[in-house]
Design a protein around this motif. Structure first.
Motif, short mmCIF file in Angstrom:
data_model
loop_
_atom_site.label_atom_id
_atom_site.label_comp_id
_atom_site.label_asym_id
_atom_site.label_seq_id
_atom_site.Cartn_x
_atom_site.Cartn_y
_atom_site.Cartn_z
N VAL A 9 73.90 52.68 7.28
CA VAL A 9 73.68 52.19 8.64
C VAL A 9 74.06 50.73 8.72
N LEU A 10 74.98 50.41 9.63
CA LEU A 10 75.41 49.03 9.85
C LEU A 10 74.60 48.41 10.97
N GLY A 11 74.21 47.17 10.78
CA GLY A 11 73.64 46.40 11.87
C GLY A 11 74.78 45.76 12.63
N ALA A 12 75.01 46.20 13.86
CA ALA A 12 76.20 45.80 14.61
C ALA A 12 75.91 44.67 15.59
N ARG A 13 76.68 43.60 15.48
CA ARG A 13 76.52 42.44 16.36
C ARG A 13 77.10 42.67 17.74
N PHE A 14 78.07 43.55 17.86
CA PHE A 14 78.81 43.69 19.12
C PHE A 14 78.55 45.06 19.72
N ALA A 15 77.29 45.42 19.83
CA ALA A 15 76.94 46.76 20.33
C ALA A 15 75.96 46.68 21.49
N GLY A 16 75.99 45.57 22.21
CA GLY A 16 75.19 45.48 23.43
C GLY A 16 73.89 44.73 23.31
N PHE B 148 89.97 45.90 12.50
CA PHE B 148 89.21 46.56 11.43
C PHE B 148 88.32 47.66 12.01
N ALA B 149 87.66 47.35 13.13
CA ALA B 149 86.74 48.32 13.74
C ALA B 149 87.48 49.57 14.19
N ALA B 150 88.66 49.39 14.78
CA ALA B 150 89.42 50.53 15.27
C ALA B 150 89.88 51.43 14.12
N VAL B 151 90.41 50.81 13.07
CA VAL B 151 90.92 51.57 11.93
C VAL B 151 89.78 52.28 11.19
N LEU B 152 88.70 51.55 10.95
CA LEU B 152 87.61 52.13 10.17
C LEU B 152 86.79 53.15 10.96
N SER B 153 86.80 53.04 12.28
CA SER B 153 86.14 54.06 13.09
C SER B 153 86.80 55.42 12.86
N ARG C 29 82.25 55.88 15.90
CA ARG C 29 82.60 54.60 16.53
C ARG C 29 81.80 53.48 15.89
N LEU C 30 82.53 52.51 15.34
CA LEU C 30 81.92 51.34 14.73
C LEU C 30 82.49 50.10 15.40
N THR C 31 81.63 49.15 15.75
CA THR C 31 82.09 47.95 16.44
C THR C 31 82.04 46.70 15.57
N ASP C 32 81.39 46.79 14.41
CA ASP C 32 81.19 45.59 13.60
C ASP C 32 81.30 45.95 12.12
N THR C 33 82.52 46.24 11.68
CA THR C 33 82.72 46.72 10.32
C THR C 33 82.66 45.63 9.26
N THR C 34 82.59 44.37 9.65
CA THR C 34 82.44 43.29 8.68
C THR C 34 80.99 42.82 8.57
N SER C 35 80.07 43.55 9.17
CA SER C 35 78.66 43.19 9.10
C SER C 35 78.13 43.36 7.68
#
Length: 202
Positions: free
Chosen positions: A113-120, A137-142, A148-154
């Motif tokens: 589970v990622l803690g996403a900074r850009f998820a609202g 990165f988010a688009a490719v890794l999703s 759907r992942l918005t913060d893959t460097t978290s």
């Protein structure tokens, strides 16, 4: 240790963070009943002593390995000591310990589970080339992770039992390996990955 505390280990990789690591540890302990392990990543200051005095267990590395190497130490420690879950928290105070329970709760339906900074949630923002790189990165890794992942460097993330076992033997140490490559490794191993919105500090 009782069963609740044995369930989850918070791992804090720390390199020369003696000025702030105690406050981070205290905040984690205020918000949770989880055990805390600080991995002193070859610090030249008294990070290890400060962390121990603040109530954390401490693993000391003889030289600096980077976040990936420090986290792998944390995963090995978790496996050897019977912890089911591991949550990574940065030593600089960026991650908000009040979100820890939300990350761990999401492990009921996922392995990572990622803690996403850009998820609202929250006002954390980045600009310029860094922003576009993170979106790429988010688009490719999703696609790779099939969600759907918005913060893959978290670096604020929770690993359940399957991920803890995997990362204790296969966790990358190179730059961005602990974020980007770790997600690829998890996806290729068939682990379920998701994210929860969190509010991070600048």
């Amino acid at each position: 240790m009782d069963g609740a505390k044995l369930n989850t280990l918070v791992v804090i990789p720390a390199f020369n963070e003696s000025e702030v690591v105690a406050a981070v540890i205290r905040e984690v302990l205020e918000h949770t009943d989880f055990d805390v392990l600080v991995v002193d990543d070859g610090s030249s200051d008294n990070t290890a002593e400060v962390a121990s005095q603040a109530g954390a267990q401490v693993a000391r590395l003889p030289f600096n390995l980077g976040v990936g190497g420090a986290m792998r130490t944390g995963f090995v420690f978790a496996v050897e000591n019977g912890y089911r879950n591991v949550v990574q928290v940065d030593a600089d105070g960026q991650h908000n310990p009040s979100d820890l329970h939300a990350l761990v709760a999401a492990l009921d339906g996922a392995d990572l589970v990622l803690g996403a900074r850009f998820a609202g949630v929250g006002s954390y923002d980045v600009t310029g080339p860094r922003k576009w790189a993170m979106r790429l990165f988010a688009a490719v890794l999703s696609k790779t992770c099939k969600t759907r992942l918005t913060d893959t460097t978290s670096g604020f993330k929770a690993s359940g039992p399957r991920a803890v076992k995997l990362f204790s033997v296969n966790y990358p140490a190179e730059y961005l390996g602990d974020t980007i490559e770790a997600l690829v490794i998890a996806a290729r191993a068939g682990l379920t990955i998701t994210q929860v919105p969190v509010s991070m500090r600048e």
